[in-house]
Design a protein around this motif. Structure first.
Motif, PDB file in Angstrom:
ATOM      1  N   GLY A  93      36.631  48.915  57.446  1.00 41.62           N
ATOM      2  CA  GLY A  93      36.624  48.136  58.681  1.00 41.62           C
ATOM      3  C   GLY A  93      35.519  47.110  58.803  1.00 41.62           C
ATOM      4  N   ILE A  94      34.636  47.034  57.813  1.00 47.88           N
ATOM      5  CA  ILE A  94      33.538  46.050  57.841  1.00 47.88           C
ATOM      6  C   ILE A  94      34.098  44.676  57.452  1.00 47.88           C
ATOM      7  CG2 ILE A  94      31.307  45.393  56.886  1.00 47.88           C
ATOM      8  CD1 ILE A  94      31.198  47.998  58.483  1.00 47.88           C
ATOM      9  N   PRO A  95      33.900  43.643  58.278  1.00 48.72           N
ATOM     10  CA  PRO A  95      34.386  42.300  57.919  1.00 48.72           C
ATOM     11  C   PRO A  95      33.733  41.785  56.640  1.00 48.72           C
ATOM     12  CG  PRO A  95      33.819  42.402  60.259  1.00 48.72           C
ATOM     13  CD  PRO A  95      33.297  43.661  59.632  1.00 48.72           C
ATOM     14  N   HIS A  96      34.539  41.162  55.781  1.00 50.07           N
ATOM     15  CA  HIS A  96      34.059  40.574  54.530  1.00 50.07           C
ATOM     16  C   HIS A  96      34.395  39.089  54.481  1.00 50.07           C
ATOM     17  CE1 HIS A  96      33.318  44.672  53.266  1.00 50.07           C
ATOM     18  NE2 HIS A  96      32.885  44.259  52.084  1.00 50.07           N
ATOM     19  N   HIS A  97      33.514  38.329  53.889  1.00 53.06           N
ATOM     20  CA  HIS A  97      33.676  36.877  53.805  1.00 53.06           C
ATOM     21  C   HIS A  97      33.566  36.423  52.342  1.00 53.06           C
ATOM     22  CE1 HIS A  97      32.898  36.591  58.249  1.00 53.06           C
ATOM     23  NE2 HIS A  97      32.188  37.687  57.981  1.00 53.06           N
ATOM     24  N   MET A  98      34.088  35.244  52.045  1.00 50.66           N
ATOM     25  CA  MET A  98      34.024  34.614  50.721  1.00 50.66           C
ATOM     26  C   MET A  98      34.860  35.361  49.680  1.00 50.66           C
ATOM     27  SD  MET A  98      32.322  31.832  51.126  1.00 50.66           S
ATOM     28  CE  MET A  98      31.972  31.310  49.454  1.00 50.66           C
ATOM     29  N   ILE A  99      35.931  35.972  50.119  1.00 51.40           N
ATOM     30  CA  ILE A  99      36.868  36.638  49.223  1.00 51.40           C
ATOM     31  C   ILE A  99      38.254  36.016  49.439  1.00 51.40           C
ATOM     32  CG2 ILE A  99      38.053  38.822  48.709  1.00 51.40           C
ATOM     33  CD1 ILE A  99      35.493  40.286  49.453  1.00 51.40           C
ATOM     34  N   ASP A 100      38.951  35.721  48.338  1.00 48.42           N
ATOM     35  CA  ASP A 100      40.321  35.180  48.408  1.00 48.42           C
ATOM     36  C   ASP A 100      40.404  33.876  49.192  1.00 48.42           C
ATOM     37  OD1 ASP A 100      41.191  37.335  46.936  1.00 48.42           O
ATOM     38  OD2 ASP A 100      41.860  38.491  48.669  1.00 48.42           O
ATOM     39  N   ILE A 101      39.526  32.932  48.884  1.00 50.95           N
ATOM     40  CA  ILE A 101      39.549  31.656  49.604  1.00 50.95           C
ATOM     41  C   ILE A 101      40.001  30.490  48.716  1.00 50.95           C
ATOM     42  CG2 ILE A 101      37.747  32.382  51.221  1.00 50.95           C
ATOM     43  CD1 ILE A 101      35.776  30.648  49.599  1.00 50.95           C
ATOM     44  N   LYS A 102      40.232  30.762  47.428  1.00 48.89           N
ATOM     45  CA  LYS A 102      40.632  29.710  46.493  1.00 48.89           C
ATOM     46  C   LYS A 102      41.800  30.192  45.637  1.00 48.89           C
ATOM     47  CE  LYS A 102      37.493  26.398  47.090  1.00 48.89           C
ATOM     48  NZ  LYS A 102      37.794  24.980  47.326  1.00 48.89           N
ATOM     49  N   ASN A 103      42.657  29.255  45.227  1.00 51.97           N
ATOM     50  CA  ASN A 103      43.676  29.559  44.235  1.00 51.97           C
ATOM     51  C   ASN A 103      43.028  29.508  42.853  1.00 51.97           C
ATOM     52  OD1 ASN A 103      45.891  29.810  46.068  1.00 51.97           O
ATOM     53  ND2 ASN A 103      45.947  27.576  46.229  1.00 51.97           N
ATOM     54  N   PRO A 104      43.567  30.264  41.896  1.00 50.18           N
ATOM     55  CA  PRO A 104      42.922  30.333  40.566  1.00 50.18           C
ATOM     56  C   PRO A 104      42.814  29.005  39.827  1.00 50.18           C
ATOM     57  CG  PRO A 104      44.481  32.131  40.842  1.00 50.18           C
ATOM     58  CD  PRO A 104      44.682  31.211  42.001  1.00 50.18           C
ATOM     59  N   ASP A 105      43.648  28.020  40.211  1.00 48.63           N
ATOM     60  CA  ASP A 105      43.584  26.734  39.512  1.00 48.63           C
ATOM     61  C   ASP A 105      42.635  25.743  40.180  1.00 48.63           C
ATOM     62  OD1 ASP A 105      45.112  26.381  41.778  1.00 48.63           O
ATOM     63  OD2 ASP A 105      46.666  25.183  40.800  1.00 48.63           O
ATOM     64  N   GLU A 106      41.949  26.181  41.243  1.00 47.60           N
ATOM     65  CA  GLU A 106      41.025  25.297  41.951  1.00 47.60           C
ATOM     66  C   GLU A 106      39.597  25.470  41.421  1.00 47.60           C
ATOM     67  OE1 GLU A 106      41.904  24.628  46.425  1.00 47.60           O
ATOM     68  OE2 GLU A 106      42.422  26.719  46.055  1.00 47.60           O
ATOM     69  N   GLY A 140      50.994  29.885  33.478  1.00 45.64           N
ATOM     70  CA  GLY A 140      50.525  28.731  32.713  1.00 45.64           C
ATOM     71  C   GLY A 140      49.105  28.325  33.023  1.00 45.64           C
ATOM     72  N   LEU A 141      48.396  29.183  33.752  1.00 44.74           N
ATOM     73  CA  LEU A 141      46.998  28.878  34.077  1.00 44.74           C
ATOM     74  C   LEU A 141      46.152  29.058  32.820  1.00 44.74           C
ATOM     75  CD1 LEU A 141      46.665  30.722  37.489  1.00 44.74           C
ATOM     76  CD2 LEU A 141      46.761  28.267  37.123  1.00 44.74           C
ATOM     77  N   ARG A 142      45.487  28.004  32.406  1.00 42.40           N
ATOM     78  CA  ARG A 142      44.730  28.084  31.162  1.00 42.40           C
ATOM     79  C   ARG A 142      43.448  27.266  31.229  1.00 42.40           C
ATOM     80  NH1 ARG A 142      45.639  29.873  25.991  1.00 42.40           N
ATOM     81  NH2 ARG A 142      47.632  30.710  26.670  1.00 42.40           N
ATOM     82  N   GLU A 143      43.571  25.971  31.413  1.00 41.74           N
ATOM     83  CA  GLU A 143      42.384  25.104  31.415  1.00 41.74           C
ATOM     84  C   GLU A 143      41.769  25.055  32.814  1.00 41.74           C
ATOM     85  OE1 GLU A 143      41.123  24.013  28.664  1.00 41.74           O
ATOM     86  OE2 GLU A 143      42.809  24.875  27.554  1.00 41.74           O
ATOM     87  N   CYS A 144      41.333  26.195  33.293  1.00 40.02           N
ATOM     88  CA  CYS A 144      40.697  26.223  34.619  1.00 40.02           C
ATOM     89  C   CYS A 144      39.527  27.196  34.600  1.00 40.02           C
ATOM     90  CB  CYS A 144      41.696  26.570  35.723  1.00 40.02           C
ATOM     91  SG  CYS A 144      42.716  28.000  35.416  1.00 40.02           S
ATOM     92  N   GLN A 145      38.637  26.986  35.520  1.00 42.53           N
ATOM     93  CA  GLN A 145      37.378  27.725  35.576  1.00 42.53           C
ATOM     94  C   GLN A 145      37.583  29.231  35.702  1.00 42.53           C
ATOM     95  OE1 GLN A 145      34.782  26.085  38.541  1.00 42.53           O
ATOM     96  NE2 GLN A 145      33.593  27.945  38.764  1.00 42.53           N
ATOM     97  N   SER A 146      38.536  29.626  36.527  1.00 42.24           N
ATOM     98  CA  SER A 146      38.710  31.050  36.825  1.00 42.24           C
ATOM     99  C   SER A 146      39.026  31.875  35.582  1.00 42.24           C
ATOM    100  CB  SER A 146      39.814  31.235  37.869  1.00 42.24           C
ATOM    101  OG  SER A 146      41.044  30.728  37.385  1.00 42.24           O
ATOM    102  N   ILE A 147      39.769  31.303  34.667  1.00 41.24           N
ATOM    103  CA  ILE A 147      40.214  32.046  33.493  1.00 41.24           C
ATOM    104  C   ILE A 147      39.076  32.266  32.497  1.00 41.24           C
ATOM    105  CG2 ILE A 147      41.934  32.090  31.634  1.00 41.24           C
ATOM    106  CD1 ILE A 147      42.985  32.436  34.537  1.00 41.24           C
ATOM    107  N   GLN A 148      37.951  31.591  32.698  1.00 35.90           N
ATOM    108  CA  GLN A 148      36.785  31.825  31.849  1.00 35.90           C
ATOM    109  C   GLN A 148      36.051  33.106  32.241  1.00 35.90           C
ATOM    110  OE1 GLN A 148      36.243  30.036  29.170  1.00 35.90           O
ATOM    111  NE2 GLN A 148      37.993  28.760  29.718  1.00 35.90           N
TER     112      GLN A 148
END
Length: 320
Positions: A61-74, A234-242
């Protein structure tokens, strides 16, 4: 500015698998806090298991922030993190709650604490494209070695696989004639918050054993399917996959390594990352360290609560 007018803030830092999440929930309960993820990869949707993202049940029940705010290709960088987290701290404090940053991405957290200034306007797209092509044709180690020649300190703190940050550091030097390290040194070395900085650690052998067990648990929880879903998009050349946990399985899907070797590489990379995290926190930040394997957990929590009460002139909720 003195501490009376600064916003109060708790930061819980330390290597992966050391127990930051569990402690953060206990502190949030004790001090009526809300939690801000200080992890550069937990911002991405669909990357839950590999980033050890806290589950809804674990949040209690504790509020959390900065989670799930971007798509993996961003793309996502330290300047964006600083801006969003600074806003979150202000918003949380404005509601009479205590903000608690929890994570292991040291540079990102330090950028918030010291309010680094970033010259986002400094860029040379053509130079950047040349470096990207070079990394593609000759490998990431090639551009990382270029950075090591001009800015050894940045090369030490930026992993070769984090190609975007490596190239950005080279681009800054190319455009300004000054390294990223030089620019960061000129930043004000003063925290803009009244912050209690908690560092967690455990014996090295115990930490490495926990990391190996966590990877096995991630596999049991469905890590392979999670990464496969991103691969199939097809996500490959993006920051998240590193990110560690994703690039190793991509190599397996591509047929370069066996599944067993991919998992062993994932464990090894995680252990090395934990070592780099500890080096960063010890060398760059003035943390109050707590060894979490010296006593039983509840006693250690009481010790940490007492430290925060004294540091921030707060009183823990004794009902917890």
């Amino acid at each position: 500015m003195n501490n009376v007018t600064k916003q109060k803030l708790i930061c819980i830092m330390g290597p992966t698998a050391v127990g930051k999440t569990r402690l953060s929930i206990d502190l949030a309960k004790a001090f009526s806090g809300e939690i801000i993820s200080g992890d550069s990869m937990q911002v991405y949707k669909g990357m839950d298991i590999g980033t050890a993202k806290i589950t809804a049940a674990e949040m209690e029940g504790i509020p959390h922030h900065m989670i799930d705010i971007k798509n993996p290709d961003e793309p996502f960088n330290v300047a964006q993190f600083q801006e969003l987290v600074s806003s979150a701290i202000k918003e949380i404090s404005g509601r009479g709650k205590l903000p608690i940053i929890v994570g292991g991405t040291g540079l990102y957290i330090e950028a918030v604490l010291q309010q680094y200034t970033f010259s986002e306007s400094v860029s040379d797209p053509l130079y950047r494209e040349r470096l990207e092509a070079l990394a593609e044709t000759e490998g990431v180690e090639k551009v990382h070695s270029m950075l090591r020649e001009v800015d050894p300190a940045s090369a030490e703190s930026i992993h070769p696989n984090n190609v975007r940050r490596v190239i950005r550091a080279l681009e800054i030097f190319h455009c300004t004639g000054r390294t990223m390290t030089e620019q960061l040194k000129k930043q004000k070395k003063e925290y803009v918050y009244d912050a209690a900085l908690i560092g967690l650690n455990i014996a090295r052998d115990t930490l490495y054993k926990r990391i190996d067990e966590r990877v096995d648990q991630m596999v049991d929880q469905g890590l392979v399917d999670e990464v496969r879903a991103l691969y199939d998009q097809g996500l490959r050349e993006c920051q998240s996959i590193q990110a560690i946990g994703y690039k190793e399985l991509y190599a397996y899907f591509d047929g370069f390594v066996s599944f067993e070797d991919a998992i062993e590489q994932l464990k090894q990379n995680s252990r090395r990352y934990a070592k780099r995290q500890l080096t960063w926190f010890r060398n760059k930040m003035d943390l109050e360290w707590f060894m979490m394997d010296e006593e039983d957990y509840s006693k250690k929590v009481q010790e940490i609560l007492a430290y925060i009460e004294g540091k921030l002139s707060l009183e823990a909720n004794n009902k917890q």
